[in-house]
Each structure stands twice: as C-alpha cells, then as structure tokens.
Scaffold this active site. Structure first.
Site, PDB file in Angstrom:
ATOM      1  N   CYS A   8       1.844 -40.810  -2.427  1.00  0.00           N
ATOM      2  CA  CYS A   8       1.262 -39.632  -1.771  1.00  0.00           C
ATOM      3  C   CYS A   8       0.483 -38.851  -2.823  1.00  0.00           C
ATOM      4  CB  CYS A   8       2.335 -38.791  -1.076  1.00  0.00           C
ATOM      5  SG  CYS A   8       3.608 -38.122  -2.174  1.00  0.00           S
ATOM      6  N   ASN A  11       3.880 -36.631  -5.085  1.00  0.00           N
ATOM      7  CA  ASN A  11       5.105 -37.412  -5.333  1.00  0.00           C
ATOM      8  C   ASN A  11       6.360 -36.532  -5.377  1.00  0.00           C
ATOM      9  OD1 ASN A  11       6.498 -39.621  -7.865  1.00  0.00           O
ATOM     10  ND2 ASN A  11       6.552 -39.868  -5.669  1.00  0.00           N
ATOM     11  N   CYS A  13       7.138 -34.832  -2.032  1.00  0.00           N
ATOM     12  CA  CYS A  13       7.510 -34.649  -0.618  1.00  0.00           C
ATOM     13  C   CYS A  13       7.538 -35.984   0.137  1.00  0.00           C
ATOM     14  CB  CYS A  13       6.552 -33.695   0.090  1.00  0.00           C
ATOM     15  SG  CYS A  13       6.475 -32.035  -0.635  1.00  0.00           S
ATOM     16  N   ARG A  14       6.371 -36.511   0.473  1.00  0.00           N
ATOM     17  CA  ARG A  14       6.306 -37.666   1.374  1.00  0.00           C
ATOM     18  C   ARG A  14       6.736 -38.981   0.737  1.00  0.00           C
ATOM     19  NH1 ARG A  14       0.219 -36.698   2.851  1.00  0.00           N
ATOM     20  NH2 ARG A  14       0.362 -35.962   0.703  1.00  0.00           N
ATOM     21  N   SER A  15       6.126 -39.342  -0.391  1.00  0.00           N
ATOM     22  CA  SER A  15       6.451 -40.670  -0.941  1.00  0.00           C
ATOM     23  C   SER A  15       7.877 -40.769  -1.494  1.00  0.00           C
ATOM     24  CB  SER A  15       5.403 -41.135  -1.968  1.00  0.00           C
ATOM     25  OG  SER A  15       5.333 -40.297  -3.088  1.00  0.00           O
ATOM     26  N   ASP A 124       0.555 -33.959   5.202  1.00  0.00           N
ATOM     27  CA  ASP A 124       1.055 -33.297   4.000  1.00  0.00           C
ATOM     28  C   ASP A 124       1.848 -32.048   4.416  1.00  0.00           C
ATOM     29  OD1 ASP A 124       1.440 -31.908   1.639  1.00  0.00           O
ATOM     30  OD2 ASP A 124      -0.611 -32.215   0.913  1.00  0.00           O
TER      31      ASP A 124
HETATM   32  P1  4NP Z   1       3.295 -34.768  -1.320  1.00  0.00           P
HETATM   33  O1  4NP Z   1       3.070 -33.208  -1.050  1.00  0.00           O
HETATM   34  O2  4NP Z   1       1.934 -35.338  -1.635  1.00  0.00           O
HETATM   35  O3  4NP Z   1       3.855 -35.285  -0.034  1.00  0.00           O
HETATM   36  O4  4NP Z   1       4.267 -34.870  -2.474  1.00  0.00           O
HETATM   37  C1  4NP Z   1       2.439 -32.348  -1.956  1.00  0.00           C
HETATM   38  C2  4NP Z   1       3.133 -31.885  -3.053  1.00  0.00           C
HETATM   39  C3  4NP Z   1       2.534 -30.990  -3.914  1.00  0.00           C
HETATM   40  C4  4NP Z   1       1.239 -30.572  -3.674  1.00  0.00           C
HETATM   41  C5  4NP Z   1       0.542 -31.045  -2.581  1.00  0.00           C
HETATM   42  C6  4NP Z   1       1.141 -31.940  -1.723  1.00  0.00           C
HETATM   43  N1  4NP Z   1       0.636 -29.625  -4.551  1.00  0.00           N
HETATM   44  O5  4NP Z   1      -0.477 -29.140  -4.236  1.00  0.00           O
HETATM   45  O6  4NP Z   1       1.217 -29.302  -5.605  1.00  0.00           O
END
Ligand code: 4NP
Length: 165
Positions: A8, A11, A13-15, A124
């Site tokens: 993702c 790294n 939340c989703r992945s 996201d």
């Molecule tokens: P992820 O979510 O891609 O599912 O881990 C996010 C985590 C952090 C951020 C954006 C999306 N960020 O902007 O820091």
C-alpha cells in the site's frame, strides 16, 4: 516456497492488515511452511513503525494479531517475491514503473476477491474514521480467501482434502 508481498502507500494500515490476515489464513490451512507473507509501502514515511492503532484494533476485534513494521517497497522486491499485490491503482502504477527484470506477478489484491472481483481499490482509510478500517478488513479478508483460491487453482499450493477457508 511461494513469497507474497502486499503493498500500500504507508505500510501501516491496508497492507499490514492483508499481511496479517493472509498469514493467519495460510497458517490455518496448513501452508505456513510453503508460503511466506510480507508487506511494504510505496512511500517511506513509516519505515520501522508499528501498524496504525485503528488497524490493530480492528484486526484484534477479528482475532488477528498484527506484528509487522513499516518497510519501503523497492525494485529488488520484484525479484524477491513471486506475487506483489497492490492495494490500489496508485500503488500498482508505482510498482509497475519499477520494471527492470521483474519476475513477480504484479496484480491488484481485489482482482482476486471472491465478492465482486476487479481492478478496484482497497480505499485508503488513513484520513477517515474507524468505519474505514472495518471496510478495509472486510475487503482484505474476502480477497485474501480468493487469492488462496487462486493459488490452489493454478497449482502453486496444495491444501489437504476437506480443508475449507
Ligand atoms: P496505508 O495508509 O497506505 O494503508 O498504510 C496510509 C498510511 C499513512 C499515510 C497515508 C496512507 N500517510 O499519509 O502518512
């Protein structure tokens, strides 16, 4: 051995949710010695960080422990992993640009969904509310089961008779 990495943006939340869900699934069907599971982010902001507390809370509510730490996805991962599964189209595009001698199968996770498969994003959840993390878990859980269906269908892994997931 089959090596799978979920990717993702951050790294956290989703992945990592997909990593934890798929690792649990692989373990439950008796494939832990045949499949390695990883996750990474196309951005490096959260390298070394634990998963987002909201993702951890949702996984915990479903009986899944998340223990990963943030890792930045790199071009060499395309040689290391057999499957690289992107959470959304933007992550897919970033991975796709790291062409070179890529050996991995690169796809979007939801292409393997049991329910409504297609090139759809796992949204996201980072800037949203807790409901987003419930949706992420549901989408990831369904698609991880479908991805295991795929690995069995193409003969990459073999699951014992009568084992369901
Ligand atoms: P992820 O979510 O891609 O599912 O881990 C996010 C985590 C952090 C951020 C954006 C999306 N960020 O902007 O820091």
């Amino acid at each position: 051995m089959v090596a799978v990495s979920f990717v993702c943006l951050g790294n956290i939340c989703r992945s990592p949710t997909a990593e934890a869900v798929f690792a649990d699934l692989v373990d439950r069907v008796g494939l832990a010695d045949q499949v390695t599971v990883d996750s990474a982010g196309t951005a490096g902001w959260h390298v070394g960080d634990p998963p987002d507390a909201r993702a951890v809370a949702e996984a915990d509510r479903r009986g899944i422990a998340m223990r990963s730490r943030g890792r930045h996805f790199g071009a060499t991962d395309l040689a290391t992993f057999d499957y690289v599964l992107a959470m959304d189209r933007k992550n897919f595009a970033v991975i796709d640009q790291m062409r070179g001698p890529r050996a991995a199968h690169v796809a979007m996770l939801r292409e393997f969904a049991r329910t409504n498969p297609g090139r759809f994003d796992v949204p996201d959840p980072y800037y949203g509310d807790d409901d987003g993390f419930v949706e992420v878990f549901d989408l990831v859980d369904d698609a991880c089961r479908g991805f295991l269906d795929h690995l069995v269908d193409v003969g990459v892994v073999r699951v014992g008779a009568g084992v369901v997931w």
